[in-house]
Motif scaffolding. Sequence first.
Motif, mmCIF file in Angstrom:
data_model
loop_
_atom_site.group_PDB
_atom_site.id
_atom_site.type_symbol
_atom_site.label_atom_id
_atom_site.label_comp_id
_atom_site.label_asym_id
_atom_site.label_seq_id
_atom_site.Cartn_x
_atom_site.Cartn_y
_atom_site.Cartn_z
ATOM 1 N N LYS A 87 102.573 -32.407 -57.745
ATOM 2 C CA LYS A 87 101.956 -33.445 -58.577
ATOM 3 C C LYS A 87 102.087 -33.071 -60.046
ATOM 4 N N ILE A 88 102.059 -34.079 -60.886
ATOM 5 C CA ILE A 88 102.057 -33.926 -62.333
ATOM 6 C C ILE A 88 100.809 -34.630 -62.842
ATOM 7 N N GLU A 89 99.971 -33.916 -63.576
ATOM 8 C CA GLU A 89 98.770 -34.532 -64.121
ATOM 9 C C GLU A 89 98.437 -33.909 -65.465
ATOM 10 N N ASN A 90 97.752 -34.655 -66.299
ATOM 11 C CA ASN A 90 97.412 -34.198 -67.632
ATOM 12 C C ASN A 90 96.304 -33.159 -67.551
ATOM 13 N N TYR A 91 96.534 -31.972 -68.124
ATOM 14 C CA TYR A 91 95.517 -30.931 -68.136
ATOM 15 C C TYR A 91 94.672 -31.093 -69.393
ATOM 16 N N THR A 92 93.365 -31.256 -69.214
ATOM 17 C CA THR A 92 92.480 -31.540 -70.350
ATOM 18 C C THR A 92 91.586 -30.364 -70.720
ATOM 19 N N GLY A 108 100.252 -29.008 -66.659
ATOM 20 C CA GLY A 108 99.969 -30.070 -65.706
ATOM 21 C C GLY A 108 100.961 -30.207 -64.576
#
Length: 759
Positions: A4-9, A666
């Motif tokens: 998966k690719i997701e925005n790291y906040t 991410g």
Amino acid sequence: MDKKIENYTGPAAGWGAVKAVAEAIRGQMEIGHDIIALFDMNKPNGFDCPGCAWPDPKHTASFDVCENGAKAMAWEATAKKTTPQFFAQHTVTELLTWDDYDLENEGRLTHPLKYNPQTDKYQEIEWETAFAEIGQRLQSYQDPNSVEFYTSGRTSNEAAFLYQLFAREYGTNNFPDCSNMCHEPTSVGLAAAIGVGKGTVLLDDFDQADLVICIGHNPGTNHPRMLSTLREVSKRGAKIIAINPLRERGLERFTYPQDPIEMLTLESTPLASSYYKVRIGGDTALLKGVMRLVIEKHLAAINAGQTPILDIDFIEQHTTGYAELQQDILSTDWQDILRVCGLQRSELEQIAEAYIAAKSTIICYGMGITQHQHGTQNIQQLINLLLLKGNIGREGAGICPLRGHSNVQGDRTVGITEKPSAGLLAKIEQRFGFKPPKEFGHAVVASMQALADGSAKALISMGGNLAVAMPDHDLTYAGMKNLDLAVHAATKLNRSHLLTAKHTYLLPVLGRTEIDKQQSGVQCITVEDSMSMVHASRGMLKPVSPWLKSECAIVAGMAKATLPNSTVEWDDFINNYDLIRDAMEAVLPDFNDYNQRIKQPGGFHLPNAAAQRRWLTTSGKANFLTTEGVIEDPESAVNSELVLATVRSHDQYNTTIYGMNDRYRGVFGQRDVLFISAAEAQKQGVKAGDKVNVIALDKQQQPTQRRLDNLTVVIYDMADRSVATYFPEANNLIALDNYDPQSGIPAYKNIAVKLEVVA
């Protein structure tokens, strides 16, 4: 794990790091017994972190461990074992189909092994038989220079010292070393500019600096303990400027895991106050632009009768070459500067104003600066900027190269160099009674060229994963298989061990975390950190196997079998490492009272002449050094539409892959990705999730056969006209002859490429 690719906040470190450490330990170690080893790491009577070389704060921290240090410790101290039974079940041909993570994740090597080409399997061998056979092969070669002696930066000072004695008594200065692939431009560039090939700052200097410039490095992944230092810089109000093609969370904000208030309140400390996304390959252009602004403002101030901006007294008393530098800088065209660096002039003006305003400046840099065809000149431009205001040789100021491996700097200090000084050779002859060779030997590129053309007959590797770390895998892998003899001292199985020679041996070595007991008792070894502190390291864990030998014992065993008439007291050295240090004291300057000084908490500091404003250069002064134009890689990337850099993931240290995640960017469960900015993706006609092939271009910008296929596009906040993917998978995109002519480092960070969309 699912991809998966997701925005790291989140911030760097914090609860994410705590969770990652727990998972690393749970996945590798025996919970309850070995977890206590974490509390012995980086302590006065414990072992030094087997990861990065960032210094310890006087070795007194109650729990000075970062996420990736814990991963490195767990990876080495794993309960998993790669036994002879494992090799009986798997051929080398089969193992070559495994990925790099699975090979090392199989666990620690437990027995000495020899490859059997008839069965295509590694088989157990007795230590003395292995040493005798290796010695016999080495004695059979007519030319000692047909043997390459490779050293990993994890090798201790004591083992590295014995290793260089072995090779030099054998008759060669062939010392390819991991520093040839990371910070060789530091050794060459700093030595030419200020007379010392090492950084000039100590940790205390960060308490005095008004400005810290971080350029071409990613501390959150590659040297996380640095984040606590940057946190203190930020908290006292000093300015941190980040210059990097990719926006990295470890330069933006940080939650200190040892601070209960920050952890419980989910707060974080901002780090860089300004972030400049320089185009890959644009560092020299940026630095020349900043220097031009500083010099022009200085000249304007002088003409107006105002206080000078440059440190004129320092320049006149301590430097040479300023007039030539000024002429070069002021004649550099602004259009070229801005085109190559990819920034606006207003951004360069902001950097220049911050530098002018600061009383004391430290510049920290990593492999984003060194791994270019002009990596050496990049570093010299950093020094030029510092010299303008006298920011070398005083409190709170200086140059800070960020070394990777935990003892790569120490190995160099104790004699692992293909270009030995006359003084070192004379001291060796005086102490040991043999005449070492004077002819310069091979660094890593020359070694691989020798493997490829067949002039090298044997490779001895003290750790590392040399073939995988090198460029041009098609060429270097074939060269490895063309050898007559390959010997690997290692803790775990990796791909280089599977590129078997006619005679191949795999020798299991004690890890940094393990007790090293010899005839005189439990031994300690020493390492040198990136700020020239030399300190002791003592393993605390029971060895994973009774058949392991120490690095020192393996070197001595090979030397005794190869050199029956040796003048070196190998048996004494194996039995008592204090005797090795006594011998090192006799050979190496500044190692007086070695055995006594390493008993001090934190060890001792090796003197740095440049930090004392003593210039050990041919001119006797610090040298302003010019470089033609603004181009870091004139033969590859200046005219390219798209330039690729190789980078490390957060679950990685050099060629070692701890896992498949890159949390701060991410990316989860995968490594086959290509980072690209939104604007550049639109220009290239791709979008997030698309599959692309990356094709390397030659010097004439024509497609080559070197390619990396089926990468997933990840939109990322980074410089335009730039893309990035992971080392070492992308190394085959780099030609072996694409390297810095001054230092020999491969240009991993500047590869001209084109994208091909997969239908």
